[in-house]
Design a protein around this motif. Structure first.
Motif, short mmCIF file in Angstrom:
data_model
loop_
_atom_site.label_atom_id
_atom_site.label_comp_id
_atom_site.label_asym_id
_atom_site.label_seq_id
_atom_site.Cartn_x
_atom_site.Cartn_y
_atom_site.Cartn_z
N PRO A 128 0.82 -1.23 0.00
CA PRO A 128 0.00 0.00 0.00
C PRO A 128 0.84 1.27 0.00
O PRO A 128 0.40 2.33 -0.43
CB PRO A 128 -0.81 -0.12 1.30
CG PRO A 128 -0.75 -1.57 1.67
CD PRO A 128 0.59 -2.02 1.21
N GLY A 129 2.07 1.18 0.50
CA GLY A 129 2.96 2.35 0.59
C GLY A 129 3.93 2.18 1.74
O GLY A 129 3.66 1.46 2.71
N LYS A 130 5.07 2.86 1.64
CA LYS A 130 6.08 2.77 2.69
C LYS A 130 5.56 3.37 3.99
O LYS A 130 4.90 4.41 3.98
CB LYS A 130 7.36 3.48 2.27
CG LYS A 130 8.06 2.85 1.08
CD LYS A 130 9.30 3.63 0.70
CE LYS A 130 10.00 3.01 -0.50
NZ LYS A 130 11.20 3.77 -0.91
N CYS A 131 5.87 2.70 5.10
CA CYS A 131 5.43 3.17 6.40
C CYS A 131 6.39 2.64 7.46
O CYS A 131 7.36 1.95 7.15
CB CYS A 131 4.00 2.69 6.69
SG CYS A 131 3.83 0.89 6.72
N LYS A 132 6.14 2.97 8.71
CA LYS A 132 7.02 2.52 9.80
C LYS A 132 7.03 1.00 9.90
O LYS A 132 8.07 0.39 10.16
CB LYS A 132 6.56 3.14 11.12
CG LYS A 132 6.78 4.65 11.21
CD LYS A 132 6.34 5.19 12.56
CE LYS A 132 6.59 6.69 12.65
NZ LYS A 132 6.17 7.25 13.96
N ASN A 133 5.87 0.38 9.71
CA ASN A 133 5.80 -1.08 9.80
C ASN A 133 6.58 -1.75 8.68
O ASN A 133 7.24 -2.79 8.88
CB ASN A 133 4.35 -1.55 9.78
CG ASN A 133 3.62 -1.25 11.07
OD1 ASN A 133 4.23 -1.17 12.14
ND2 ASN A 133 2.32 -1.06 10.99
N SER A 134 6.50 -1.17 7.47
CA SER A 134 7.25 -1.76 6.35
C SER A 134 8.75 -1.61 6.58
O SER A 134 9.53 -2.51 6.25
CB SER A 134 6.83 -1.11 5.03
OG SER A 134 7.21 0.25 4.97
N PHE A 135 9.16 -0.48 7.15
CA PHE A 135 10.59 -0.28 7.44
C PHE A 135 11.06 -1.27 8.50
O PHE A 135 12.15 -1.85 8.39
CB PHE A 135 10.84 1.15 7.91
CG PHE A 135 12.29 1.44 8.20
CD1 PHE A 135 13.18 1.68 7.17
CD2 PHE A 135 12.77 1.46 9.51
CE1 PHE A 135 14.53 1.94 7.43
CE2 PHE A 135 14.10 1.72 9.77
CZ PHE A 135 14.98 1.96 8.73
N ALA A 136 10.25 -1.47 9.52
CA ALA A 136 10.61 -2.39 10.61
C ALA A 136 10.73 -3.82 10.10
O ALA A 136 11.71 -4.53 10.40
CB ALA A 136 9.59 -2.30 11.74
N THR A 137 9.75 -4.26 9.31
CA THR A 137 9.78 -5.64 8.82
C THR A 137 10.88 -5.83 7.77
O THR A 137 11.48 -6.90 7.69
CB THR A 137 8.42 -6.03 8.23
OG1 THR A 137 7.97 -5.02 7.30
CG2 THR A 137 7.38 -6.19 9.33
N LYS A 138 11.16 -4.78 6.97
CA LYS A 138 12.26 -4.88 6.02
C LYS A 138 13.59 -4.98 6.74
O LYS A 138 14.50 -5.71 6.31
CB LYS A 138 12.27 -3.68 5.09
CG LYS A 138 13.26 -3.83 3.93
CD LYS A 138 13.07 -2.77 2.88
CE LYS A 138 13.86 -3.13 1.62
NZ LYS A 138 13.65 -2.15 0.54
#
Length: 251
Positions: A26-36
């Motif tokens: 859906p878009g970059k976010c804090k959760n995507s950064f953490a899981t990446k």
């Protein structure tokens, strides 16, 4: 012990990559950064645990681990620096340096099979040039309908040449092992090294299309880009189990 930890990291990678994609699409976010961050840390740990488990303390293993670490740094920079001028340049530099380490690793192993061989053989250079020409033709075709910044094209060409050099080195290592190698793991070397490098190449090509596309990127392209990338890094980490280099053959 370390082999079990390696397997655990691979399993966790399989679990966390889909979780990352769920947050990322859906878009970059804090959760995507953490899981990446978790996904990138896991393939780095795969390399370390493979080295510890196999007892492979050669420069091949060291270089592969450094390539993994630089890939992880590039991952996080590309994801985090979205509001910086030319944000991708910083991340690309990390990946570029990582490819240098992968090339050095493959060359170390090549010297084990071909002592005294040249750094780049004529057929490797030919393969790199042909692939670069294909990319150049594509850029020229696209230029008819789009504005292309020359300096960015130059950076893409340099990075592309390094990526192609890594793939050529991986192919030479795998083919050499199949034809002349004495390693009992030649099949696994082909799978981990050649397939790993090929998937890395495919992932970066797809990423190029994603970055240059002026239309919304289809989710499937992003999924393939991410899955091929993380699979490639895990395979390259796993190659430490099977590829060794004779340090005394290298000056």
């Amino acid at each position: 012990m370390f082999k079990i930890l390696f397997i655990i990291c691979v399993v966790l990678e399989v679990i966390f990559v889909p979780i990352f994609l769920k947050f990322y699409l859906p878009g970059k976010c804090k959760n995507s950064f953490a899981t990446k961050t978790v996904c990138s840390l896991l393939f780095c740990l795969c390399g370390v645990f493979a080295m510890k488990s196999s007892g492979n303390n050669t420069l091949y293993a060291d270089y592969i681990v450094w390539g993994l670490i630089l890939g992880a740094i590039g991952d996080l920079l590309l994801h985090a620096l979205t509001k910086v001028i030319y944000p991708y340049v910083v991340g690309v530099i990390a990946f570029f340096t990582g490819h240098i380490f992968y090339i050095m690793a493959f060359q170390r192993a090549i010297y084990t099979t071909y002592p005294g061989s040249n750094l780049f053989e004529w057929y490797e250079i030919l393969a790199i040039v042909v692939l670069e020409l294909i990319v150049a033709v594509y850029v020229l075709i696209r230029k008819k309908n789009h504005t292309i910044r020359p300096h960015l094209v130059a950076l893409a060409a340099i990075y592309g040449a390094m990526l192609m050099a890594m793939l050529a080195k991986a192919a030479r290592l795998a083919i050499g092992e199949i034809a002349y190698g004495t390693n009992d793991h030649m099949v696994m070397i082909t799978v981990t090294v050649l397939l790993g490098a090929a998937l890395f190449f495919i992932s970066d090509i797809i990423l190029l299309f994603i970055l240059k596309s002026e239309e919304p990127t289809k989710p499937m392209m992003r999924i393939v880009n991410i899955v091929t990338y993380y699979t490639a890094q895990v395979l390259l980490a796993a190659s430490i189990f099977f590829v060794y280099s004779r340090e005394l053959l290298i000056a």
